[in-house]
Design an enzyme around this catalytic site. Structure first.
Site, PDB file in Angstrom:
ATOM      1  N   GLU A 112       0.737  49.870 -26.470  1.00 23.10           N
ATOM      2  CA  GLU A 112      -0.445  49.028 -26.707  1.00 23.10           C
ATOM      3  C   GLU A 112      -1.416  49.074 -25.527  1.00 23.10           C
ATOM      4  OE1 GLU A 112       1.289  45.192 -27.777  1.00 23.10           O
ATOM      5  OE2 GLU A 112       1.582  45.889 -29.825  1.00 23.10           O
ATOM      6  N   GLU A 167      -0.803  34.641 -23.345  1.00 22.70           N
ATOM      7  CA  GLU A 167      -0.848  35.482 -24.545  1.00 22.70           C
ATOM      8  C   GLU A 167       0.207  34.967 -25.527  1.00 22.70           C
ATOM      9  OE1 GLU A 167      -1.461  39.574 -23.834  1.00 22.70           O
ATOM     10  OE2 GLU A 167      -0.937  40.180 -25.878  1.00 22.70           O
ATOM     11  N   ASP A 218       7.992  44.142 -34.953  1.00 18.83           N
ATOM     12  CA  ASP A 218       7.373  43.235 -33.979  1.00 18.83           C
ATOM     13  C   ASP A 218       7.518  41.776 -34.406  1.00 18.83           C
ATOM     14  OD1 ASP A 218       5.913  42.328 -31.866  1.00 18.83           O
ATOM     15  OD2 ASP A 218       3.982  43.095 -32.542  1.00 18.83           O
ATOM     16  N   GLU A 246       4.911  33.459 -32.731  1.00 15.39           N
ATOM     17  CA  GLU A 246       3.722  34.280 -32.932  1.00 15.39           C
ATOM     18  C   GLU A 246       3.465  34.591 -34.408  1.00 15.39           C
ATOM     19  OE1 GLU A 246       3.839  37.969 -30.809  1.00 15.39           O
ATOM     20  OE2 GLU A 246       2.028  38.722 -31.781  1.00 15.39           O
TER      21      GLU A 246
HETATM   22  C1  GCV Z   1       2.267  40.973 -24.850  1.00 12.41           C
HETATM   23  C2  GCV Z   1       2.947  41.933 -29.954  1.00 12.41           C
HETATM   24  C3  GCV Z   1       2.019  40.863 -29.509  1.00 12.41           C
HETATM   25  C4  GCV Z   1       1.351  41.194 -28.207  1.00 12.41           C
HETATM   26  C5  GCV Z   1       2.433  41.464 -27.180  1.00 12.41           C
HETATM   27  C6  GCV Z   1       3.316  42.603 -27.698  1.00 12.41           C
HETATM   28  C7  GCV Z   1       4.489  42.884 -26.789  1.00 12.41           C
HETATM   29  O1  GCV Z   1       2.245  43.071 -30.325  1.00 12.41           O
HETATM   30  O2  GCV Z   1       1.080  40.625 -30.494  1.00 12.41           O
HETATM   31  O3  GCV Z   1       0.551  40.113 -27.829  1.00 12.41           O
HETATM   32  O4  GCV Z   1       1.894  41.785 -25.942  1.00 12.41           O
HETATM   33  O5  GCV Z   1       3.842  42.247 -28.956  1.00 12.41           O
HETATM   34  O6  GCV Z   1       5.576  42.455 -27.151  1.00 12.41           O
HETATM   35  O7  GCV Z   1       4.315  43.513 -25.784  1.00 12.41           O
END
Ligand code: GCV
Length: 914
Positions: free
Chosen positions: A303, A179, A382, A410
């Protein structure tokens, strides 16, 4: 058209395709990053004989590393005639060997001393560690000192890490995907199992140890419960074995619902005695296999991840249950503060995701077990390109805390863009929270120093993969910097960049100075062309997190809002009139953010909603700043290519070419970003750019204004991602992906409405409105005078040639323009959409003579044309004269419709400069 005097930049195109295409996977070695031990110009005089006093695997490994490193640094020069040896060992071993039996200081476990013993010509260099881990860090430190051309001070040196927990988090899934990973497949997992070949894991641990990282959580925080099954734990133990020699302890992310999902229990309520017992048993089982297991990382109630909220329990209840299970074995729980509701009501002016971490965790202060650490993302949202420091760092006095950052880029360009993040992390670490009205920099809060905590940490989400760790050679600077800052947060970002450049590229001062300058300017440049003034990265937050999509963050429950409307922009997070987030900081910091007057410009729109005409501290309006910063950032990205070109022949050819291709791509993508955000705010605000740039593209010939054969005009979604909102796509008659389920949303054919520019003029986008009649339409475009042939006949959802809709029998479509600018030699950039799902091909010709051809085979996100995959190919040095016909032919493939946005006639595109 004359023969192109310069050869077309086929090499750059090929290199880019190779780079952005599926990763080329080969053996992974640490010299793909900084551990190269390149020969140094003037090797320092240290003994070459290495002797370890102890037998532990770590100490013997340290000795072998020294041996290897010293040989590399010396190159093919004859070894200096230095007597003596490098002796390494723990302080206990030194005492036993009766070396300095009385004079050695008490050393903490990870601490070390490097000192000279004896006198020239026979003097030893001693590396004394508080434990064998300390010895290892001492050995790597000595090698770094020598590799960067420095000397061991005559008085020696003594170092200990400032922050106890220094981990990477990998977001790897058991199937081998990662991910938010941008460097290929997992080095840990494949097909639901731990990989057979764990050699890369050992090499990774070696890299980590070289910068002092002591833990690695190997699986995604969106955790697969199956990893805690007995058979999987046995497989995982092999990973721990592979890292142990380098002092890197393995950790796991756990799914809090595991007792129910794999344990056969009816509940996972953390206060249920059976659940507590299950976790205790699981910890025993893990430690029986992995005695140095580091602990668990937890993402819960976030999430979609299960968590204690389902049972009316708090994060403290869950964390303490896990902590009790790990405590007898010395493990820790890293409980992430990334807990928030992603179904917020956008219409509620008081709703604010930024508040969540503090609202949830501050009340728990003092109720968490001593082996729990609350892991807090650096900002309250984030990993955005700019956020204020999370106020939670100042809101926990009786709780251990760790700061979470991202090495994997990211929201900061996904390693396709050069973005050196150490300056951002430094700002965060140095931020003075003024907790209890005194100096409390974040680095002292997370190290545990301020409130006398026994634990504290810095964690980087890293997501290395099989493609040379991080995909891009320059991106390894971020991993290096993370380790160095976690060890010593007082180091400067420049110094770290210089250390990295010397070890990774060359000690040639031209190289070091150029690279340090580029690295240091890369984050500000990216911020400038993506999301300045605290707007955060203006990307598609519900999708790839890559290309521009200004409204993706609005009108949904995710709470990454910037609330842009026709009057103004920004989130009001003040206590007086907004969400109250500013009030979560200790009073001195809160006061600064509460007022527009004192709020720093770079966070203004994070804390305040202001009119576009609001003036920043230097008197410039917000809207003019948005225009200027985007142009400046994109220009800076172009400069990176020119600066890099000066390194040709001074560094490894492959790194040079790979990085150049990335920088060329970045320069083009910065223009996509610039145009998208500028178009958006020009339209939204209706305020023109003082400098007349916004909405004007000298030398640009739009695809939708061309004479089209087979190509159809489409609306791009979001509109701002294409020049003027529209592009053309070539529909395959069979296997028509344009209208396939879920794929057609960006590709509706549009009706002719008098030309895109006229449409935009009607909407107030272009200052020079023109309702272009059919036929030639003159545009006054700065130094160029370009006439584009308007489409004939008008499109009504059909192609321009009746009976030849889409690719037809020829299998391709074309767009044609008549050039009417001045005669001369130019670069021609073709801006097209390189979609996943096929490899479309393009040809560019002038007056029927081939100029260039290329394949859309880069690996860019998503399957429909928009900012994620808008990219350019540039044909260099093409001779043009008025009346020439420029033609682009696109051949679709699979679901890639060879979509084209525009061509642009340019001078001095940096890709063409070498
Ligand atoms: C692993 C963000 C990312 C997600 C990630 C999340 C987190 O939202 O886009 O991919 O999930 O952060 O840190 O848990």
């Amino acid at each position: 058209m004359g023969i192109p005097a310069k050869k077309i930049d086929l090499f750059a195109g090929l290199a880019l395709a190779l780079l952005l295409a599926s990763p080329v996977v080969g053996a992974q070695t640490t010299d793909q990053a900084w551990l190269k031990y390149l020969p140094v110009a003037k090797p320092r005089e240290v003994p070459l004989h290495v002797h370890a006093l102890g037998n532990s695997q770590i100490e013997q490994g340290a000795a072998a590393e020294l041996d290897r490193g010293l040989k590399g640094l010396a190159g093919d020069r004859a070894p200096a005639d230095v007597q003596g040896a490098i002796i390494l060992g723990t302080s206990l071993e030194f005492r036993k060997a009766e070396r300095h039996a009385a004079g050695l200081p008490q050393l903490a476990a990870e601490e070390f001393v490097i000192q000279w013993a004896g006198a020239v010509p026979h003097r030893d260099l001693e590396i004394v560690g508080g434990s064998d881990g300390g010895v290892l860090y001492g050995a790597f430190t000595l090698l770094r000192i020598l590799a960067t051309g420095s000397d061991v001070p005559a008085t020696g040196l003594r170092e200990a890490p400032a922050i106890p927990i220094r981990w990477t988090d990998e977001w790897d899934n058991p199937d081998g995907s990662i991910e938010r990973g941008y460097a290929g497949r997992s080095i840990f997992f494949e097909n639901g199992h731990v990989r057979q070949d764990l050699a890369p894991v050992g090499e990774y641990a070696r890299l980590l140890a070289s910068v002092g990282i002591n833990g690695c959580d190997v699986n995604n925080v969106n955790a697969a419960a199956v990893l805690l099954e007995p058979e999987m734990l046995k497989e995982l133990a092999r990973i721990a074995d592979a890292m142990r020699q380098w002092g890197v302890r393995m950790a796991l992310s756990v799914d809090l619902a595991s007792p129910q999902k794999i344990g056969g229990l009816a509940t996972y309520d953390p206060l249920d005695p059976a659940v507590k017992k299950w976790w205790a048993g699981k910890a025993d089982e893990i430690y029986a296999l992995i005695p140095d297991f580091a602990g668990f990382t937890v993402k819960a109630d976030s999430e979609g991840q299960p968590g204690p909220a389902s049972f009316g329990r708090s994060p403290a209840d869950a964390a303490n249950t896990l902590a009790a299970a790990l405590a007898p074995h010395g493990g820790v729980v890293m409980y992430r503060a990334f807990v928030y509701n992603h179904h917020l009501d956008w219409r509620d002016p008081k709703a604010d995701r930024a508040r969540a971490a503090y609202d949830i965790f501050h009340p728990l202060d003092g109720s968490l077990a001593p082996n729990v650490v609350v892991q807090i993302k650096y900002g309250p949202i984030d990993f955005q390109v700019r956020e204020p420091v999370s106020p939670l760092f100042g809101g926990l006095e009786k709780t251990n805390e760790a700061m979470e950052v991202q090495v994997t880029q990211e929201y900061t360009g996904q390693q396709r863009h050069l973005v050196y993040l150490a300056p951002m992390w430094k700002e965060t670490l140095d931020f003075d929270m003024r907790a209890r009205d005194r100096a409390t920099p974040v680095k002292d809060l997370i190290s545990g120093k301020t409130f006398h905590r026994s634990l504290g940490g810095m964690v980087a989400v890293t997501c290395v993969g099989q493609d040379a760790w991080l995909g891009s050679p320059l991106a390894t600077a971020n991993l290096y910097a993370f380790g160095r800052l976690a060890w010593d947060p007082d180091l400067s970002a420049e110094r770290i960049a210089a250390e990295w450049a010397r070890q990774t590229l060359s000690s040639d001062p031209v190289v070091v100075n150029t690279v340090v300058k580029m690295l240091m300017q890369s984050w500000p440049a990216y911020e400038d062309y993506t999301g300045p003034l605290g707007l955060q990265t203006l990307t598609d937050i519900t999708g790839s997190h890559y290309g521009p999509n200004v409204e993706a963050s609005e009108r949904n429950g995710w709470g990454q809002w910037h609330r842009a409307d026709h009057e103004g922009v920004g989130m009001d997070r003040t206590v007086a009139t907004g969400t109250g987030f500013a009030g979560q900081y200790p009073p001195e910091a809160a006061k600064i953010y509460e007022s527009r007057k004192t709020c720093p410009d770079d966070l203004l729109l994070f804390f305040h909603h202001v009119p576009y005409t609001y003036r920043l501290h230097d008197g410039k309006t917000v809207i003019q700043y948005l225009y200027d910063s985007h142009y400046a950032g994109a220009e800076r990205a172009e400069d990176f290519v020119r600066e890099w070109d000066a390194l040709k022949g001074r560094i490894d050819d492959r790194i040079f070419a790979e990085t150049r291709a990335r920088l060329v791509y970045q320069a083009g993508d910065a223009i996509v970003w610039r145009d998208a955000v500028v178009q958006y705010f020009l339209k939204m605000s209706g305020v023109p750019d003082d400098k007349g740039r916004a909405g004007h593209y000298p030398g640009r010939l739009e695809a939708e204004d061309a004479r089209l054969d087979g190509y159809k005009v489409i609306d791009v979604n979001p509109w701002e991602d294409a020049s003027g909102g529209k592009a053309v796509a070539c529909e395959l008659q069979e296997n028509n992906a344009l209208h396939g389920p879920g794929e057609g949303d960006g590709l509706q054919p549009v009706r002719w409405q008098g030309g895109k520019n006229a449409v935009l003029a009607a909407e107030g986008v272009f200052l020079r409105s023109n309702d272009f009649p059919q036929g030639l339409k003159p545009l006054s475009l700065g130094s160029f005078d370009v006439r584009a042939k308007a489409r004939t006949p008008p499109l009504a959802g059909k192609s321009s040639r009746p009976g030849k809709a889409g690719a037809g029998e020829t299998g391709h479509c074309s767009a044609e323009w008549i050039y009417s600018g001045e005669a001369g030699r130019f670069d021609i950039a073709a801006q097209y959409f390189d979609l996943q799902g096929g490899v479309a091909e393009f040809k560019l010709d002038v007056n029927g003579r081939p100029v260039a051809s290329w394949a859309a085979n880069a690996n860019l996100p998503t399957r429909r044309p928009h900012g994620d995959n808008s990219t350019r190919y540039t044909a260099c040095g093409v001779d043009l004269k008025p009346g020439d016909t420029i033609r682009v032919e696109g051949t679709p493939d699979g679901s890639d419709p060879a979509a084209l946005d525009y061509i642009q006639v340019l001078r001095d595109w940096p890709a063409c400069s070498d």
